[in-house]
Scaffold this motif. Structure first.
Motif, short mmCIF file in Angstrom:
data_model
loop_
_atom_site.label_atom_id
_atom_site.label_comp_id
_atom_site.label_asym_id
_atom_site.label_seq_id
_atom_site.Cartn_x
_atom_site.Cartn_y
_atom_site.Cartn_z
N SER A 134 17.00 25.99 -26.67
CA SER A 134 16.09 25.83 -25.54
C SER A 134 14.92 24.93 -25.93
N ARG A 135 14.57 24.93 -27.24
CA ARG A 135 13.47 24.08 -27.67
C ARG A 135 13.86 22.61 -27.58
N SER A 136 15.06 22.32 -27.96
CA SER A 136 15.49 20.92 -27.90
C SER A 136 15.63 20.45 -26.46
N THR A 137 15.97 21.37 -25.57
CA THR A 137 16.05 21.03 -24.15
C THR A 137 14.68 20.64 -23.64
N LYS A 138 13.66 21.36 -24.10
CA LYS A 138 12.30 21.06 -23.66
C LYS A 138 11.82 19.73 -24.20
N HIS A 139 12.17 19.46 -25.48
CA HIS A 139 11.80 18.17 -26.06
C HIS A 139 12.46 17.03 -25.30
N TRP A 140 13.71 17.28 -24.95
CA TRP A 140 14.48 16.27 -24.23
C TRP A 140 13.85 16.03 -22.86
N ARG A 141 13.41 17.14 -22.22
CA ARG A 141 12.78 17.04 -20.91
C ARG A 141 11.45 16.30 -21.00
N GLN A 142 10.70 16.62 -22.05
CA GLN A 142 9.42 15.93 -22.27
C GLN A 142 9.62 14.44 -22.46
N ALA A 143 10.60 14.09 -23.27
CA ALA A 143 10.88 12.68 -23.54
C ALA A 143 11.25 11.96 -22.24
N LEU A 144 12.01 12.67 -21.41
CA LEU A 144 12.44 12.10 -20.13
C LEU A 144 11.24 11.86 -19.21
N LEU A 145 10.31 12.83 -19.21
CA LEU A 145 9.11 12.71 -18.38
C LEU A 145 8.21 11.58 -18.88
N GLN A 146 8.06 11.49 -20.20
CA GLN A 146 7.23 10.41 -20.79
C GLN A 146 7.80 9.05 -20.42
N GLU A 147 9.12 8.97 -20.50
CA GLU A 147 9.81 7.73 -20.18
C GLU A 147 9.56 7.34 -18.72
N ARG A 148 9.64 8.36 -17.84
CA ARG A 148 9.42 8.13 -16.42
C ARG A 148 7.98 7.67 -16.16
N GLY B 224 0.82 -1.21 0.00
CA GLY B 224 0.00 0.00 0.00
C GLY B 224 0.85 1.26 0.00
N LEU B 225 1.93 1.24 0.78
CA LEU B 225 2.85 2.38 0.83
C LEU B 225 3.50 2.59 -0.53
N LEU B 226 3.92 1.48 -1.13
CA LEU B 226 4.55 1.53 -2.44
C LEU B 226 3.60 2.09 -3.48
N TRP B 227 2.38 1.60 -3.41
CA TRP B 227 1.34 2.06 -4.34
C TRP B 227 1.20 3.58 -4.26
N ASN B 228 1.11 4.08 -3.01
CA ASN B 228 0.98 5.53 -2.81
C ASN B 228 2.18 6.28 -3.36
N ARG B 229 3.36 5.73 -3.07
CA ARG B 229 4.60 6.39 -3.50
C ARG B 229 4.66 6.48 -5.03
N LEU B 230 4.35 5.36 -5.69
CA LEU B 230 4.39 5.33 -7.15
C LEU B 230 3.30 6.22 -7.75
N HIS B 231 2.13 6.16 -7.12
CA HIS B 231 0.99 6.91 -7.63
C HIS B 231 1.22 8.42 -7.48
N ASP B 232 1.78 8.83 -6.33
CA ASP B 232 2.08 10.25 -6.10
C ASP B 232 3.07 10.76 -7.13
N GLU B 233 4.12 9.95 -7.37
CA GLU B 233 5.12 10.39 -8.33
C GLU B 233 4.53 10.47 -9.73
N ARG B 234 3.66 9.49 -10.04
CA ARG B 234 3.02 9.46 -11.35
C ARG B 234 2.21 10.75 -11.59
N GLU B 235 1.50 11.19 -10.54
CA GLU B 235 0.69 12.39 -10.66
C GLU B 235 1.55 13.63 -10.89
N SER B 236 2.68 13.71 -10.16
CA SER B 236 3.52 14.89 -10.34
C SER B 236 4.21 14.87 -11.70
N VAL B 237 4.50 13.68 -12.22
CA VAL B 237 5.10 13.60 -13.56
C VAL B 237 4.07 14.04 -14.60
#
Ligand code: ZN
Length: 117
Positions: free
Chosen positions: A55-69, A19-32
């Protein structure tokens, strides 16, 4: 004949630690998810920044990283539900408490991730 002592709590994914793990993963998922929405909004909004390719490529890179997460977190939640959480998705070995404590969404054991790189 005292077999009741041998019930493993690990078999119940949603109880105790699960249950703790579920909350931890779920919380992080929401913030991502939030971060993805925010960064895609700022991508279309700020035209000053949009004129600068770096700066545009940095944002794309950041987006890709977030999607991956997000994918990784979804995967971990799936495995938590199916009861295979904590085991390497490649070799099936237990990933290890230390690694899971470092990253609760980890899906691959240290041995396999070293082989993969
Ligand atoms: Zn492995």
């Amino acid at each position: 004949m005292n077999t009741n002592d041998k019930i493993h709590l690990v078999d119940i994914p949603m109880g105790g630690n699960g249950g703790l793990l579920w909350n931890r993963l779920h919380d992080e998922r929401e913030s991502v998810c939030e971060a993805i929405v925010k960064s895609s909004q700022s991508m279309s909004g700020a035209d000053l920044e949009a004129n600068r390719p770096s700066s545009r490529s940095t944002k794309h890179w950041r987006q890709a990283l977030l999607q991956e997460r997000l994918r990784k977190l979804d995967n971990a939640l799936d495995r938590l539900m199916s009861g295979s959480y904590g085991h390497c998705s490649k070799c099936g070995q237990w990933i290890g408490d230390a690694l899971l404590e470092f990253d609760a969404a980890e899906a691959i054991c240290l041995g396999c991730s070293e082989l993969g790189h």
